[in-house]
Design a protein around this motif. Structure first.
Motif, PDB file in Angstrom:
ATOM      1  N   PHE A  62     -13.135  55.879  36.085  1.00  0.00           N
ATOM      2  CA  PHE A  62     -12.922  55.671  34.656  1.00  0.00           C
ATOM      3  C   PHE A  62     -13.734  54.510  34.078  1.00  0.00           C
ATOM      4  CE2 PHE A  62      -9.225  58.014  36.136  1.00  0.00           C
ATOM      5  CZ  PHE A  62      -9.105  58.994  35.163  1.00  0.00           C
ATOM      6  N   GLY A  63     -14.432  53.762  34.927  1.00  0.00           N
ATOM      7  CA  GLY A  63     -15.377  52.785  34.458  1.00  0.00           C
ATOM      8  C   GLY A  63     -14.806  51.644  33.655  1.00  0.00           C
ATOM      9  N   ARG A  64     -13.695  51.076  34.098  1.00  0.00           N
ATOM     10  CA  ARG A  64     -13.139  49.920  33.413  1.00  0.00           C
ATOM     11  C   ARG A  64     -12.568  48.953  34.438  1.00  0.00           C
ATOM     12  NH1 ARG A  64      -9.126  52.193  29.196  1.00  0.00           N
ATOM     13  NH2 ARG A  64      -8.653  49.991  28.914  1.00  0.00           N
ATOM     14  N   ASP A  65     -12.343  47.709  34.025  1.00  0.00           N
ATOM     15  CA  ASP A  65     -11.882  46.690  34.972  1.00  0.00           C
ATOM     16  C   ASP A  65     -10.637  45.958  34.479  1.00  0.00           C
ATOM     17  OD1 ASP A  65     -12.912  45.196  32.924  1.00  0.00           O
ATOM     18  OD2 ASP A  65     -14.484  44.232  34.117  1.00  0.00           O
ATOM     19  N   ASP A  66      -9.946  46.525  33.499  1.00  0.00           N
ATOM     20  CA  ASP A  66      -8.758  45.865  32.927  1.00  0.00           C
ATOM     21  C   ASP A  66      -7.487  46.612  33.304  1.00  0.00           C
ATOM     22  OD1 ASP A  66      -9.409  48.113  31.455  1.00  0.00           O
ATOM     23  OD2 ASP A  66      -8.723  47.280  29.548  1.00  0.00           O
ATOM     24  N   TRP A  67      -7.360  46.953  34.560  1.00  0.00           N
ATOM     25  CA  TRP A  67      -6.284  47.839  34.988  1.00  0.00           C
ATOM     26  C   TRP A  67      -4.924  47.154  35.025  1.00  0.00           C
ATOM     27  CZ3 TRP A  67      -6.935  52.868  35.106  1.00  0.00           C
ATOM     28  CH2 TRP A  67      -8.235  53.361  35.202  1.00  0.00           C
ATOM     29  N   LEU A  68      -3.925  47.891  34.570  1.00  0.00           N
ATOM     30  CA  LEU A  68      -2.520  47.573  34.798  1.00  0.00           C
ATOM     31  C   LEU A  68      -2.089  48.483  35.945  1.00  0.00           C
ATOM     32  CD1 LEU A  68       0.224  46.299  34.070  1.00  0.00           C
ATOM     33  CD2 LEU A  68       0.522  48.120  32.364  1.00  0.00           C
ATOM     34  N   ASP A  69      -2.006  47.928  37.153  1.00  0.00           N
ATOM     35  CA  ASP A  69      -1.766  48.740  38.348  1.00  0.00           C
ATOM     36  C   ASP A  69      -0.268  48.887  38.601  1.00  0.00           C
ATOM     37  OD1 ASP A  69      -1.914  50.146  40.674  1.00  0.00           O
ATOM     38  OD2 ASP A  69      -2.675  48.497  41.893  1.00  0.00           O
ATOM     39  N   LEU A  70       0.251  50.077  38.320  1.00  0.00           N
ATOM     40  CA  LEU A  70       1.657  50.399  38.568  1.00  0.00           C
ATOM     41  C   LEU A  70       1.788  51.438  39.677  1.00  0.00           C
ATOM     42  CD1 LEU A  70       2.836  50.764  34.832  1.00  0.00           C
ATOM     43  CD2 LEU A  70       2.680  48.685  36.225  1.00  0.00           C
ATOM     44  N   GLY A 102      -6.180  52.527  30.873  1.00  0.00           N
ATOM     45  CA  GLY A 102      -6.218  51.451  31.859  1.00  0.00           C
ATOM     46  C   GLY A 102      -4.922  51.210  32.589  1.00  0.00           C
ATOM     47  N   ILE A 103      -4.062  52.229  32.660  1.00  0.00           N
ATOM     48  CA  ILE A 103      -2.789  52.112  33.384  1.00  0.00           C
ATOM     49  C   ILE A 103      -2.843  53.069  34.576  1.00  0.00           C
ATOM     50  CG2 ILE A 103      -0.284  52.313  33.245  1.00  0.00           C
ATOM     51  CD1 ILE A 103      -0.529  51.817  30.228  1.00  0.00           C
ATOM     52  N   TRP A 104      -2.765  52.521  35.757  1.00  0.00           N
ATOM     53  CA  TRP A 104      -2.935  53.309  36.977  1.00  0.00           C
ATOM     54  C   TRP A 104      -1.563  53.632  37.556  1.00  0.00           C
ATOM     55  CZ3 TRP A 104      -6.561  56.291  38.191  1.00  0.00           C
ATOM     56  CH2 TRP A 104      -6.921  56.629  39.499  1.00  0.00           C
ATOM     57  N   VAL A 105      -1.177  54.904  37.517  1.00  0.00           N
ATOM     58  CA  VAL A 105       0.115  55.351  38.042  1.00  0.00           C
ATOM     59  C   VAL A 105      -0.140  56.272  39.221  1.00  0.00           C
ATOM     60  CG1 VAL A 105       1.146  55.155  35.745  1.00  0.00           C
ATOM     61  CG2 VAL A 105       0.308  57.384  36.527  1.00  0.00           C
ATOM     62  N   ARG A 106       0.909  56.569  39.954  1.00  0.00           N
ATOM     63  CA  ARG A 106       0.787  57.403  41.160  1.00  0.00           C
ATOM     64  C   ARG A 106       1.056  58.850  40.799  1.00  0.00           C
ATOM     65  NH1 ARG A 106      -0.125  59.698  45.547  1.00  0.00           N
ATOM     66  NH2 ARG A 106       0.615  58.969  47.569  1.00  0.00           N
ATOM     67  N   LEU A 107       0.076  59.687  41.041  1.00  0.00           N
ATOM     68  CA  LEU A 107       0.178  61.125  40.791  1.00  0.00           C
ATOM     69  C   LEU A 107       0.514  61.854  42.081  1.00  0.00           C
ATOM     70  CD1 LEU A 107      -0.363  63.758  39.147  1.00  0.00           C
ATOM     71  CD2 LEU A 107      -2.782  63.488  39.776  1.00  0.00           C
ATOM     72  N   ALA A 143       3.087  41.415  28.355  1.00  0.00           N
ATOM     73  CA  ALA A 143       1.934  42.155  27.841  1.00  0.00           C
ATOM     74  C   ALA A 143       1.817  43.513  28.526  1.00  0.00           C
ATOM     75  CB  ALA A 143       0.657  41.341  28.048  1.00  0.00           C
ATOM     76  N   GLY A 144       2.115  43.554  29.838  1.00  0.00           N
ATOM     77  CA  GLY A 144       2.080  44.814  30.563  1.00  0.00           C
ATOM     78  C   GLY A 144       3.158  45.778  30.094  1.00  0.00           C
ATOM     79  N   TRP A 145       4.358  45.253  29.840  1.00  0.00           N
ATOM     80  CA  TRP A 145       5.437  46.092  29.325  1.00  0.00           C
ATOM     81  C   TRP A 145       5.057  46.709  27.977  1.00  0.00           C
ATOM     82  CZ3 TRP A 145       9.540  47.831  31.903  1.00  0.00           C
ATOM     83  CH2 TRP A 145       9.978  47.138  33.038  1.00  0.00           C
ATOM     84  N   GLN A 146       4.468  45.894  27.106  1.00  0.00           N
ATOM     85  CA  GLN A 146       4.091  46.392  25.787  1.00  0.00           C
ATOM     86  C   GLN A 146       2.967  47.415  25.891  1.00  0.00           C
ATOM     87  OE1 GLN A 146       5.907  45.739  23.118  1.00  0.00           O
ATOM     88  NE2 GLN A 146       7.186  44.465  24.461  1.00  0.00           N
ATOM     89  N   ARG A 147       2.065  47.195  26.806  1.00  0.00           N
ATOM     90  CA  ARG A 147       0.970  48.145  27.014  1.00  0.00           C
ATOM     91  C   ARG A 147       1.493  49.499  27.510  1.00  0.00           C
ATOM     92  NH1 ARG A 147      -4.149  46.401  30.775  1.00  0.00           N
ATOM     93  NH2 ARG A 147      -5.353  48.344  30.671  1.00  0.00           N
ATOM     94  N   LEU A 148       2.441  49.448  28.431  1.00  0.00           N
ATOM     95  CA  LEU A 148       3.043  50.678  28.924  1.00  0.00           C
ATOM     96  C   LEU A 148       3.803  51.390  27.818  1.00  0.00           C
ATOM     97  CD1 LEU A 148       3.852  52.652  31.168  1.00  0.00           C
ATOM     98  CD2 LEU A 148       5.701  51.074  31.788  1.00  0.00           C
ATOM     99  N   GLU A 149       4.583  50.646  27.045  1.00  0.00           N
ATOM    100  CA  GLU A 149       5.354  51.260  25.967  1.00  0.00           C
ATOM    101  C   GLU A 149       4.437  51.922  24.942  1.00  0.00           C
ATOM    102  OE1 GLU A 149       8.943  50.204  22.791  1.00  0.00           O
ATOM    103  OE2 GLU A 149       8.003  48.605  23.962  1.00  0.00           O
ATOM    104  N   SER A 150       3.346  51.283  24.601  1.00  0.00           N
ATOM    105  CA  SER A 150       2.406  51.852  23.642  1.00  0.00           C
ATOM    106  C   SER A 150       1.817  53.164  24.161  1.00  0.00           C
ATOM    107  CB  SER A 150       1.287  50.846  23.363  1.00  0.00           C
ATOM    108  OG  SER A 150       0.323  51.388  22.489  1.00  0.00           O
ATOM    109  N   ALA A 151       1.469  53.190  25.464  1.00  0.00           N
ATOM    110  CA  ALA A 151       0.905  54.404  26.054  1.00  0.00           C
ATOM    111  C   ALA A 151       1.937  55.533  26.097  1.00  0.00           C
ATOM    112  CB  ALA A 151       0.380  54.101  27.457  1.00  0.00           C
TER     113      ALA A 151
END
Length: 329
Positions: A15-23, A289-294, A311-319
């Motif tokens: 995905f070519g990005r480096d700002d990952w929220l790794d969940l 930028g949110i990495w979840v387990r598929l 900030a991570g919680w808000q990012r997840l909620e927005s997504a």
């Protein structure tokens, strides 16, 4: 090699990005603060420190424990310690169990959790994750001990993977692992957030632990890992504070998902749900930028862990808001 969470290099390449929220891995996002290492920690051969096994026994409540290079080392080795056997692995669960028990001449059956009781009579080995990864399903300790007795009476094993058991210690069977035929796996990677030091423990009868130690060979656990783990396992104030934080975080995550129409199950460290559009959800999150387990196979669904900060919680909620407003394609 099977696919696992935590593979951020793959995410970045795709995905070519480096700002990952790794969940994706279900680890405590606030890992134990490792103490300073002795000056010779990287120089000395890592002879086993008896204080590590003692600290582990006290923390997990087991009579005897063998330190190993992550529970993965034990998962790979245990099938080599038995002659060909009828093995039942609870399904769905951590895929490495079935992967390794399918070799070495064993006959493997994967059985849903609600059918395990009937499967015990036809099994020599039963393998259960408790609580389960990825679904969070849990089997009462009394039931597990009953199965352990049935299997041991004919020379069988019950293997209980309690890697995610630190937030449900009341349901652990580690205290009973001195009896023949009961094997319990524990990990410092999840609750302590120390997956990088590759350390886990096996609780079992002393004869089996001796066989396993011989198979794994010398220097199985690095010196720095031993030093860090002793501190973590003895730090009761940190453990108590962390337990409360994780229980609150797990509840918040489940409530956040429910507020967006997702009915999930899990533990204090992760939530999971069956998802018909699993690939689309995974893609939607990755694009943000949110990495979840598929999970693509029998346990078709999504698992995600706790964000590390507000900030991570808000990012997840927005997504999630964008997901429920998105038209299915």
């Amino acid at each position: 090699m099977l696919e696992h969470g935590g593979n951020l290099r793959d995410a970045a390449l795709r995905f070519g990005r480096d700002d990952w929220l790794d969940l994706s891995a279900g680890l405590n996002p606030h890992w134990y603060p490792a103490p300073a290492l002795p000056g010779n920690a990287w120089h000395r051969l890592p002879e086993p420190d008896p204080e590590l096994a003692l600290a582990a026994s006290a923390y997990y409540g087991a009579p005897l424990m063998l330190p190993v290079a992550g529970t993965q080392a034990a998962i790979q080795a245990l099938p080599r310690l038995r002659k060909p056997s009828r093995v039942t692995v609870a399904a769905p669960s951590y895929a490495e169990h079935a992967h390794h028990w399918s070799g070495h001449g064993h006959t493997l059956t994967q059985t849903p959790y609600d059918a395990l009781n009937a499967a015990v009579a036809d099994s020599d080995v039963l393998v259960v994750c408790n609580p389960n990864n990825p679904t969070g399903a849990s089997i009462p300790a009394d039931q597990l001990l009953q199965w352990a007795g049935q299997l041991a009476a004919r020379g069988g094993w019950l293997v209980v993977d309690e890697a995610f058991g630190d937030t449900a210690q009341h349901n652990s069977v580690a205290a009973h692992s001195g009896q023949p035929g009961l094997i319990v796996l524990r990990s410092v990677g999840k609750f302590f957030g120390l997956a990088g030091i590759r350390l886990g423990f096996v609780a079992a009868h002393e004869d089996l632990l001796r066989e396993l130690a011989d198979l794994l060979g010398p220097w199985a656990v690095s010196g720095p890992a031993q030093h860090i783990a002793i501190a973590a396992l003895r730090d009761q104030p940190w453990q108590q504070n962390t337990l409360q934080q994780l229980l609150a975080g797990g509840q918040r995550l489940q409530q956040l998902l429910a507020a967006h129409g997702i009915r999930s199950t899990g533990t204090a460290l992760f939530q999971w749900w069956s998802e018909d559009r699993a690939e689309a959800f995974w893609q939607h999150m990755a694009e943000r930028g949110i990495w979840v387990r598929l999970f693509k196979q029998a346990a078709r669904g999504i698992r995600l862990g706790l964000p590390p900060d507000e900030a991570g919680w808000q990012r997840l909620e927005s997504a999630l808001k964008e997901w429920i407003n998105k038209e299915p394609t």
